[in-house]
Structure formats: C-alpha cells, structure tokens
Design a protein around this motif. Structure first.
Motif, PDB file in Angstrom:
ATOM      1  N   GLU A 118      56.179  66.038  47.338  1.00  0.00           N
ATOM      2  CA  GLU A 118      55.184  65.814  46.348  1.00  0.00           C
ATOM      3  C   GLU A 118      55.695  65.951  44.898  1.00  0.00           C
ATOM      4  O   GLU A 118      55.316  65.191  44.149  1.00  0.00           O
ATOM      5  N   ARG A 119      56.677  66.714  44.802  1.00  0.00           N
ATOM      6  CA  ARG A 119      56.982  67.095  43.414  1.00  0.00           C
ATOM      7  C   ARG A 119      58.392  66.481  43.048  1.00  0.00           C
ATOM      8  O   ARG A 119      58.709  66.336  41.889  1.00  0.00           O
ATOM      9  N   VAL A 120      59.271  65.841  43.881  1.00  0.00           N
ATOM     10  CA  VAL A 120      60.471  65.331  43.635  1.00  0.00           C
ATOM     11  C   VAL A 120      60.577  64.268  42.497  1.00  0.00           C
ATOM     12  O   VAL A 120      61.224  64.263  41.465  1.00  0.00           O
ATOM     13  N   PRO A 121      59.488  63.253  42.662  1.00  0.00           N
ATOM     14  CA  PRO A 121      59.406  62.273  41.411  1.00  0.00           C
ATOM     15  C   PRO A 121      59.445  62.844  39.959  1.00  0.00           C
ATOM     16  O   PRO A 121      59.754  62.494  39.245  1.00  0.00           O
ATOM     17  N   GLN A 122      58.348  63.914  40.072  1.00  0.00           N
ATOM     18  CA  GLN A 122      58.312  64.731  38.605  1.00  0.00           C
ATOM     19  C   GLN A 122      59.491  65.306  38.332  1.00  0.00           C
ATOM     20  O   GLN A 122      59.914  65.187  37.077  1.00  0.00           O
ATOM     21  N   VAL A 123      59.910  66.040  38.897  1.00  0.00           N
ATOM     22  CA  VAL A 123      61.083  67.061  38.631  1.00  0.00           C
ATOM     23  C   VAL A 123      62.223  66.452  38.513  1.00  0.00           C
ATOM     24  O   VAL A 123      63.262  66.524  37.592  1.00  0.00           O
ATOM     25  N   PHE A 124      62.774  65.377  39.260  1.00  0.00           N
ATOM     26  CA  PHE A 124      63.947  64.517  39.298  1.00  0.00           C
ATOM     27  C   PHE A 124      63.810  63.237  38.753  1.00  0.00           C
ATOM     28  O   PHE A 124      64.539  62.284  38.707  1.00  0.00           O
ATOM     29  N   HIS A 125      62.664  62.806  38.110  1.00  0.00           N
ATOM     30  CA  HIS A 125      62.358  61.367  37.333  1.00  0.00           C
ATOM     31  C   HIS A 125      62.847  60.396  38.232  1.00  0.00           C
ATOM     32  O   HIS A 125      63.578  59.394  38.177  1.00  0.00           O
ATOM     33  N   ALA A 126      62.236  60.448  39.508  1.00  0.00           N
ATOM     34  CA  ALA A 126      62.391  59.363  40.639  1.00  0.00           C
ATOM     35  C   ALA A 126      61.163  58.616  40.879  1.00  0.00           C
ATOM     36  O   ALA A 126      60.021  59.075  40.588  1.00  0.00           O
ATOM     37  N   GLN A 127      61.350  57.266  41.235  1.00  0.00           N
ATOM     38  CA  GLN A 127      60.114  56.482  41.541  1.00  0.00           C
ATOM     39  C   GLN A 127      59.651  56.871  42.947  1.00  0.00           C
ATOM     40  O   GLN A 127      58.114  56.880  42.978  1.00  0.00           O
ATOM     41  N   TRP A 128      60.182  57.360  43.673  1.00  0.00           N
ATOM     42  CA  TRP A 128      59.679  57.907  45.134  1.00  0.00           C
ATOM     43  C   TRP A 128      60.643  58.716  45.878  1.00  0.00           C
ATOM     44  O   TRP A 128      61.804  58.789  45.677  1.00  0.00           O
ATOM     45  N   ALA A 195      64.645  58.337  45.134  1.00  0.00           N
ATOM     46  CA  ALA A 195      65.209  57.167  44.743  1.00  0.00           C
ATOM     47  C   ALA A 195      64.608  56.670  43.402  1.00  0.00           C
ATOM     48  O   ALA A 195      63.707  57.010  43.051  1.00  0.00           O
ATOM     49  N   ARG A 196      65.675  56.250  42.629  1.00  0.00           N
ATOM     50  CA  ARG A 196      65.091  55.528  41.276  1.00  0.00           C
ATOM     51  C   ARG A 196      65.838  54.031  41.401  1.00  0.00           C
ATOM     52  O   ARG A 196      67.074  53.767  41.641  1.00  0.00           O
ATOM     53  N   HIS A 197      64.891  53.194  41.005  1.00  0.00           N
ATOM     54  CA  HIS A 197      65.072  51.767  41.096  1.00  0.00           C
ATOM     55  C   HIS A 197      65.658  51.400  39.738  1.00  0.00           C
ATOM     56  O   HIS A 197      65.136  51.489  38.622  1.00  0.00           O
ATOM     57  N   GLY A 198      67.144  50.717  39.841  1.00  0.00           N
ATOM     58  CA  GLY A 198      67.685  50.373  38.731  1.00  0.00           C
ATOM     59  C   GLY A 198      68.383  51.590  38.081  1.00  0.00           C
ATOM     60  O   GLY A 198      69.268  51.167  37.177  1.00  0.00           O
ATOM     61  N   GLY A 199      68.349  52.861  38.662  1.00  0.00           N
ATOM     62  CA  GLY A 199      69.050  53.999  37.913  1.00  0.00           C
ATOM     63  C   GLY A 199      68.178  55.082  37.176  1.00  0.00           C
ATOM     64  O   GLY A 199      66.878  54.606  37.237  1.00  0.00           O
ATOM     65  N   PRO A 200      68.743  55.826  36.564  1.00  0.00           N
ATOM     66  CA  PRO A 200      70.114  56.122  36.429  1.00  0.00           C
ATOM     67  C   PRO A 200      70.647  56.761  37.529  1.00  0.00           C
ATOM     68  O   PRO A 200      69.824  57.454  38.435  1.00  0.00           O
ATOM     69  N   ASP A 201      71.998  56.929  38.027  1.00  0.00           N
ATOM     70  CA  ASP A 201      72.428  57.307  39.133  1.00  0.00           C
ATOM     71  C   ASP A 201      72.174  58.805  38.985  1.00  0.00           C
ATOM     72  O   ASP A 201      72.038  59.491  37.765  1.00  0.00           O
ATOM     73  N   PHE A 202      72.082  59.540  40.147  1.00  0.00           N
ATOM     74  CA  PHE A 202      71.916  61.015  40.292  1.00  0.00           C
ATOM     75  C   PHE A 202      73.348  61.681  39.807  1.00  0.00           C
ATOM     76  O   PHE A 202      74.303  61.098  40.221  1.00  0.00           O
ATOM     77  N   LEU A 203      73.433  62.626  39.104  1.00  0.00           N
ATOM     78  CA  LEU A 203      74.379  63.376  38.736  1.00  0.00           C
ATOM     79  C   LEU A 203      74.568  64.539  39.829  1.00  0.00           C
ATOM     80  O   LEU A 203      73.942  64.967  40.646  1.00  0.00           O
ATOM     81  N   GLU A 204      75.822  65.078  39.740  1.00  0.00           N
ATOM     82  CA  GLU A 204      76.254  66.101  40.722  1.00  0.00           C
ATOM     83  C   GLU A 204      75.239  67.408  40.520  1.00  0.00           C
ATOM     84  O   GLU A 204      74.798  68.034  41.428  1.00  0.00           O
TER      85      GLU A 204
END
Length: 236
Positions: A118-128, A195-204
């Motif tokens: 539930e928290r991944v989108p907020q913490v990692f700026h992801a769409q889903w 997942a991030r649509h269009g980016g940015p790519d995930f960093l190490e």
C-alpha cells in the motif's frame, strides 16, 4: 519531460535533479526553484551518483502563472545541474519515509506485505505496485492503479529469484506507454513489482531500499503465503 500536458494550479510535481556534490549546490537549486514561483514541499536525497554528484527528488507545487518549462529552464541555468525528470505527482499521494514504513510493518506483522504494498507508491514515487504470483501467473494483490498481467507479461519479469530493475516498452503493456519496473522476490514464487509509467528509471539505491523493506515482511510470506485480504483483488 513527461506528464506535463493539461497541468493546472495546485498540481504537485516530482522533479528529479542531478547536481554537484558540493556545499551550497542544494541551496542554489532551491533558490532557482523558488525564483519561478514554485513551493518546495519535500527534498529527498535519492542517490549519490558518483563521488562528485548527487541525485535529489523535489516534491513541489507551481504557482498558477508558472509553466513547468520555466522551472526546468531556471534549474538548467545552474552550472553542473541536470534535470533528469519532471512529472505530475499523483493526486492524494502523501510522503512517507522508509523508517515510518518499517515501523508500520513491525506493528502489523499479520499483514506486513500488504502494508508495504500500500505504501510503495508514496515512498518510491510509483504509479502502482503489485504482488505477483509466479506459479499462478497473475497479480495476487495490487494498488488501485495496478493493471491485470497475463502469463507473457509475468514471464518478462524474469529473473524471479533476484531483485532487478528493467524498462519495458509499450508492447509489454499496450496503452500504458513505456514502464520502468523494480522487481523484488517476496517469498516463495512471489514478486513485489513497483512501476513508473514513462520513468524515471529506478536507481540502485532505490532497489536496495525496496529489497530491505521486503525482507522486513518475510515473516508474513513464509512458504509463499499472503497475510490479510488483497488491497485490490485480481479479477477472477
């Protein structure tokens, strides 16, 4: 830049900046952002790209008379500064730290993986985000915007046993555009996908953080089990 069409006042933006790792650089960037009428809500250090540069995320709000292009231009006038990404930040998303999520996981051991999901989108700026069953070949639970994935789409997430990031073309999920993914093993035949649509790519560094948080949930996913009801059940 992505996700800028149809913007309006009160819209939050996520700005990712690479800047020199030297005293005063962050202050210069913050001043440049403020000079075009942007209000900074959060600054987060994302990665130390090298011994000489760092990557920071800025969550900010633009004034009604400021264009996103003005913001980019102001930042690029600074020596050594690169704008890596600018997009609208999803409405209703808050900001939470890894420490806060780790604490919540500890307080909810019976549904730890669900809490993290539930928290991944907020913490990692992801769409889903979603928990994928490798053997079941479907999403077992996902956040509100998670799509349905078929067998071929799940097969493309290999390797299943090691954390990794990848960029999928539009062909992987037609109608969604290119997708940047972080894939983390989350128990027997289970994957946590962000997942991030269009980016940015995930960093190490982001992959490492996500891997660490998934490890904290392992007690709730022993032998491939999932604790608690799905956040967004997959259609039968």
């Amino acid at each position: 830049m992505a996700g800028l069409a149809g913007w309006q006042t009160d819209t939050m933006f996520l700005l990712r900046i690479q800047m020199p790792d030297r005293s005063g650089a962050l202050g210069q960037v913050a001043t440049a952002i403020g000079s075009v009428g942007a209000d900074i809500h959060l600054i987060e250090v994302v990665d130390k790209a090298s011994s000489q540069t760092v990557i920071d995320d800025f969550l900010l709000q633009l004034s009604s008379d400021t264009l996103p292009e003005d913001l980019v231009s102001a930042c690029l006038q600074l020596e050594g500064v690169q704008v890596l990404w600018l997009s609208r930040y999803p409405d209703g998303y808050g900001i939470e730290s890894d420490v806060a999520i780790a604490s919540e996981i500890g307080d909810n051991r019976d549904r730890a993986l669900e809490v993290l999901l539930e928290r991944v989108p907020q913490v990692f700026h992801a769409q889903w985000a979603a928990v994928v069953g490798v053997q079941e070949q479907k999403i077992l639970m996902g956040t509100e915007n998670a799509p349905q994935l078929g067998a071929d789409q799940i097969a493309a997430l290999e390797p299943f046993t090691t954390e990794h990031f990848s960029e999928m073309s539009e062909a992987w999920l037609p109608g969604w555009g290119s997708v940047a993914l972080a894939v983390i093993p989350a128990g027997k035949d289970r994957l946590l996908v962000a997942a991030r649509h269009g980016g940015p790519d995930f960093l190490e560094s982001e992959l490492y953080r996500l891997h660490h948080l998934v490890r904290l949930t392992r007690g709730s996913v022993a032998d491939g089990g999932l604790a608690g009801p799905p956040t967004h059940p997959a259609d039968e």
